[in-house]
Design a protein around this motif. Structure first.
Motif, short mmCIF file in Angstrom:
data_model
loop_
_atom_site.label_atom_id
_atom_site.label_comp_id
_atom_site.label_asym_id
_atom_site.label_seq_id
_atom_site.Cartn_x
_atom_site.Cartn_y
_atom_site.Cartn_z
N ILE A 87 3.23 -6.09 -11.38
CA ILE A 87 4.26 -4.94 -11.43
C ILE A 87 4.91 -3.60 -11.42
N VAL A 88 6.19 -4.20 -12.75
CA VAL A 88 7.43 -3.83 -11.46
C VAL A 88 7.35 -1.99 -11.33
N CYS A 89 8.53 -1.63 -10.72
CA CYS A 89 8.23 0.23 -10.42
C CYS A 89 9.56 0.33 -9.49
N GLN A 90 10.19 1.69 -10.38
CA GLN A 90 10.87 1.96 -10.12
C GLN A 90 11.37 2.27 -8.37
N PRO A 91 12.41 1.61 -8.11
CA PRO A 91 12.45 2.13 -6.46
C PRO A 91 12.87 3.17 -6.03
N GLY A 92 12.12 3.15 -4.47
CA GLY A 92 11.68 3.96 -3.84
C GLY A 92 10.42 5.16 -4.03
N LEU A 93 10.03 5.60 -3.64
CA LEU A 93 8.79 6.36 -2.97
C LEU A 93 8.67 7.43 -2.90
N ILE A 94 7.38 8.22 -4.23
CA ILE A 94 7.66 9.82 -4.22
C ILE A 94 6.26 10.08 -4.23
N ARG A 95 6.72 11.57 -2.87
CA ARG A 95 5.20 11.98 -2.11
C ARG A 95 4.65 13.00 -2.51
N VAL A 96 2.82 12.66 -3.16
CA VAL A 96 2.26 13.32 -3.32
C VAL A 96 1.98 14.31 -2.71
N ALA A 97 0.61 15.47 -2.68
CA ALA A 97 0.05 15.88 -1.84
C ALA A 97 -1.41 15.05 -1.19
N ALA A 98 -1.39 15.20 -0.58
CA ALA A 98 -2.46 14.49 0.17
C ALA A 98 -3.65 14.27 -0.50
N THR A 99 -4.38 13.12 -1.30
CA THR A 99 -5.60 13.92 -1.97
C THR A 99 -6.23 11.95 -1.56
N PRO A 100 -7.25 12.81 -0.51
CA PRO A 100 -8.35 11.00 -0.40
C PRO A 100 -9.15 10.72 -1.20
N LYS A 101 -8.78 9.12 -0.87
CA LYS A 101 -9.85 8.36 -2.14
C LYS A 101 -10.64 7.09 -1.11
N ARG A 102 -11.89 6.97 -1.62
CA ARG A 102 -12.26 5.80 -0.65
C ARG A 102 -12.23 4.80 -1.26
#
Length: 143
Positions: A87-102
């Motif tokens: 899975i090839v992604c765009q460089p850089g991470l975009i921060r999102v609203a923190a959301t819990p996930k089990r």
């Protein structure tokens, strides 16, 4: 018209967003053209939907904290001759609203309606809270 879908993936062994960024900067985590990639055993059956604007949402220590737009899906064959998906992604991470996930194994599809919102532009460069604190705050409704 093809519907867009995202991928939800655990960032195993990562302590925070900075750790994920550091891993993606390593040569081992990049394609030959220098883009970050994640190699997985299963090829997404909904690849066409992923490639119409989908992102990979990263779960770090039980909290969705960032995402990356997905650019393409490449075939990857390792030394064991097993076909995998990069899975090839765009460089850089975009921060999102923190959301819990089990926790879960592998990756999951994520409907855009269920995806956490990006943090506002002015908050993208803030120092991230530790994932445990982000998880606790999100559990009580503070993002």
């Amino acid at each position: 018209m093809t519907k867009t879908v995202h991928i939800l993936k655990l960032s195993v062994g990562t302590d925070d967003v900075a750790g994920l960024a550091a891993w993606q900067a390593s040569a081992r985590a990049q394609t030959s053209d220098g883009l970050p990639r994640h190699i997985t055993r299963m090829w997404p059956k909904r690849g066409e939907e992923i490639l119409t604007g989908g992102s990979i949402y990263w779960v770090i220590k039980g909290v969705i904290l960032c995402r990356q737009p997905i650019l393409r899906l490449d075939e990857y064959v390792g030394g064991d001759d097993i076909r995998r998906c990069a899975i090839v992604c765009q460089p850089g991470l975009i921060r999102v609203a923190a959301t819990p996930k089990r926790a879960f194994q592998g990756w999951r599809y994520l409907d855009p309606a269920d995806a956490p919102e990006d943090l506002p532009e002015g908050r993208q460069n803030e120092e991230a809270l530790p994932p445990e604190l982000s998880k606790a705050l999100a559990a009580i409704g503070v993002r």
